[in-house]
Design an enzyme around this catalytic site. Structure first.
Site, short mmCIF file in Angstrom:
data_model
loop_
_atom_site.label_atom_id
_atom_site.label_comp_id
_atom_site.label_asym_id
_atom_site.label_seq_id
_atom_site.Cartn_x
_atom_site.Cartn_y
_atom_site.Cartn_z
N SER A 168 0.89 -1.08 0.00
CA SER A 168 -0.01 0.15 -0.07
C SER A 168 0.90 1.23 -0.22
O SER A 168 1.43 1.64 -0.95
CB SER A 168 -0.87 -0.08 1.06
OG SER A 168 -1.93 0.99 1.14
N ASP A 210 -9.72 -4.41 -4.64
CA ASP A 210 -9.39 -3.48 -3.46
C ASP A 210 -9.92 -2.26 -3.79
O ASP A 210 -10.14 -1.44 -4.80
CB ASP A 210 -8.01 -3.23 -4.02
CG ASP A 210 -7.17 -2.45 -2.97
OD1 ASP A 210 -7.65 -1.80 -2.25
OD2 ASP A 210 -5.80 -2.70 -2.78
N HIS A 253 -7.78 -5.28 -0.16
CA HIS A 253 -6.69 -4.42 0.17
C HIS A 253 -6.04 -5.47 1.29
O HIS A 253 -6.02 -5.39 2.36
CB HIS A 253 -7.35 -3.28 0.75
CG HIS A 253 -5.82 -2.31 0.78
ND1 HIS A 253 -5.30 -2.01 -0.34
CD2 HIS A 253 -5.26 -1.67 1.90
CE1 HIS A 253 -4.12 -1.06 -0.14
NE2 HIS A 253 -4.20 -0.91 1.46
#
Length: 219
Positions: A118, A169, A201
Site C-alpha cells: 500500500s 481493492d 486490500h
C-alpha cells in the site's frame, strides 16, 4: 543540513550465517514493522542467507495513533499532490536508512530487494527507481506510482519490478498497478503484474506465491 529521522523496526537475521542479501519491508499506512516482518518469517526458511528488515515509518499515524505513516493522508488537499509532497519528504529518510543498512552489513543495492504494501509499496517504487545503483528488485503489493508524469525525468535505475494487486481493492484500486505496468515497461523496466482475483486490500495467497517466485529468481 537537517538531521534525518532514523528508522528502526524488527529484523530477522539469516538462518545460515552472515547475510548475503537483504529484503527491506515497508508497511502500509497505520501499520508498523511488526506487521510486514511476518513476510520475512514466511520467507526465512526459503532464503536462509537473507536478512529481513521491517522499519517503522517515521511518523505516528494521524488516523491511528498505534501505527505509523510514511506520509499523512491529507483529505483536504488534492490526493495526487498530497502523495507527491509526502513521497518527496519520506524519500530521503528511506534513502538514509538504506545507506546505513548497507554500511552496517557491507552489502549494497545489488543485494537488496524492496518490498512494500500500500503506502509502503508507493514508497518502494518511488525510492527504488530513483537510486543511482539498481536494486536486486522491487515488489509492490497494492500500490501505485506516485506522480508517474515525473518518473521519466527522475528514474535513475531500472531494477526488475513485480506489481501485485487484488482486483477488489477498494482502498488503493487495482487501476493503480494496471496503470503502473505500461509506464514502467515504456521506461525500459522489466516489470510484471499479478492480479489476485476476488481479493481486496490485502496480500492473498496467490499474490504471496507470485512474490516468492520473484524473490527466488532474484536472490
Amino acid at each position: 543540513m537537517t538531521d534525518l529521522v532514523k528508522l528502526s523496526g524488527p529484523m530477522l537475521t539469516p538462518t545460515s550465517g552472515p547475510e548475503k542479501s537483504l529484503v527491506v519491508l515497508l508497511h502500509g499506512y497505520g501499520s508498523d514493522g511488526r506487521d510486514l516482518i511476518a513476510l520475512g518469517q514466511f520467507w526465512r526458511d526459503s532464503f536462509p542467507d537473507t536478512m529481513f528488515v521491517a522499519p517503522n515509518a517515521p511518523h505516528v499515524c494521524g488516523g491511528n495513533p498505534f501505527g505509523y505513516e510514511w506520509f499523512p493522508l491529507d483529505l483536504e488537499r488534492d490526493r495526487t499532490l498530497s502523495r507527491l509532497t509526502g513521497a518527496e519528504t519520506a524519500h530521503p529518510i528511506i534513502d538514509g536508512f538504506l545507506a546505513d543498512l548497507w554500511a552496517q552489513t557491507g552489502l549494497g543495492p545489488a543485494d537488496t530487494i524492496l518490498v512494500g504494501f500500500s503506502q509502503g509499496a508507493m514508497m518502494a517504487l518511488y525510492t527504488g527507481l530513483r537510486l543511482a545503483e539498481p536494486l536486486k528488485g522491487i515488489v509492490a503489493f497494492s500500490g501505485l506510482i506516485v506522480a508517474p508524469e515525473k518518473l521519466g525525468a527522475e528514474i535513475a535505475s531500472k531494477p526488475p519490478v513485480l506489481l501485485i494487486h487484488g482486483d477488489m481493492d477498494d482502498v488503493v484500486p487495482v487501476m493503480g498497478s494496471e496503470a503502473a505496468l505500461p509506464k514502467l515497461i515504456d521506461l525500459g523496466v522489466d516489470a510484471g503484474l499479478h492480479i489476485s482475483q476476488g481479493s481486496g486490500h490485502t496480500i492473498a495467497q496467490d499474490g504471496l506465491d507470485a512474490a516468492t517466485a520473484f524473490l527466488r529468481k532474484a536472490i
